[in-house]
Motif scaffolding. Sequence first.
Motif, PDB file in Angstrom:
ATOM      1  N   GLU A 280       0.831  -1.198   0.000  1.00 56.80           N
ATOM      2  CA  GLU A 280       0.000   0.000   0.000  1.00 56.80           C
ATOM      3  C   GLU A 280       0.869   1.252   0.000  1.00 56.80           C
ATOM      4  O   GLU A 280       0.547   2.243  -0.680  1.00 56.80           O
TER       5      GLU A 280
ATOM      6  N   ARG B  11       0.744   6.779  -6.847  1.00 57.91           N
ATOM      7  CA  ARG B  11      -0.437   7.597  -7.127  1.00 57.91           C
ATOM      8  C   ARG B  11      -0.158   9.071  -6.848  1.00 57.91           C
ATOM      9  O   ARG B  11      -0.668   9.953  -7.561  1.00 57.91           O
ATOM     10  N   LYS B  12       0.610   9.348  -5.807  1.00 60.38           N
ATOM     11  CA  LYS B  12       0.935  10.742  -5.491  1.00 60.38           C
ATOM     12  C   LYS B  12       1.687  11.393  -6.640  1.00 60.38           C
ATOM     13  O   LYS B  12       1.414  12.540  -7.008  1.00 60.38           O
TER      14      LYS B  12
ATOM     15  N   THR C  53       0.674   4.003  -2.919  1.00 57.96           N
ATOM     16  CA  THR C  53       0.316   5.375  -2.536  1.00 57.96           C
ATOM     17  C   THR C  53       1.308   6.374  -3.114  1.00 57.96           C
ATOM     18  O   THR C  53       0.913   7.435  -3.628  1.00 57.96           O
TER      19      THR C  53
END
Length: 326
Positions: free
Chosen positions: A122, A129-130, A126
């Motif tokens: 995760e 995606r950032k 994350t």
Amino acid sequence: LAPAMPVDRDGVDASVAAALLFLAAEQYADAHEAGTAIVELAEARVRPEVGEITRLVRQLARGDLHAITERAARDQKREPTRPPPRRLESRAFTVLLATLSRGIEHLARHMLAIETEDDELEAAQTLFRKVQAYCSSANERSVSGSGLGEPADFRSIGLTVHYAGPAHLASLLLSASRGIAEASLARLPAPAGADTGFWKRWLGFRAQSTPYVWRNHREAIGRGFEQTGKSAVLVLPTGAGKTTVSVLKIAGTLARGKKVIFLAPTHALVDQLTTDLQALFPADEFQLEISSDFDALLLDDAQLQNIEVMTPERCLAMLSFAPIQV
């Protein structure tokens, strides 16, 4: 035209993209080959952050995950250095690539089942995606019309900033992380009744060279192939991973404290397989004995070693004449 570097503000080199696309599709042999093709680009004279992300992608594609985690552990102990002064745009590009590099390190720890306080998968996704969000974002704000004391004239302004290269790389890494999320060899559960300590140690050792479990291997595992007492006929073409899935069966048997007799059709293959198995289960790591010395089995005080490799004819002779109990 391809970018001058493996990744720059405007694009990603085809070799880097190919390696990650093969990972996303779980084509690990092709990903390994494509990762090898990145070497010349990585050794070119490029900016440090570009060389770093290129090295990490190459290692991820080739399955060199231990190299990623070991380098990350060493880097954490180093004193941070002040980056050279650069334009704001250049500094932003550096931060984006550094964020992707940290994401790959998280992903490698997940695949190797390295226990930390974080959910490593995760955490990796994350960060990917950032970077996608930072590379292309739109903001709305209100501003005054003239600023000369006249009534305020508010209007909405959309501001979009593009870093196509890091955005594309983040998208590829996110897809790759989804493709390999369930393919971790180090995360395979132990067979029923197995010594979990031995099982985890062997998986960790094996994952140093082969960290990914192919999809067809996972299908076999899902049917209980590695369970002791579960019989199976394995028919695969050359290069499809018969050895990889077979050694899981052997490791599961050894983890239950049982011994293995491995049959090979010819004496030449007996010698070859003995050498291969000694490399897969090294004595100095696991205190196992792997033998193809059939004559020793005919002695009065003979004992089967942890793994015995022999031809079917010698196995029949052992069962008929050897004093040991099998």
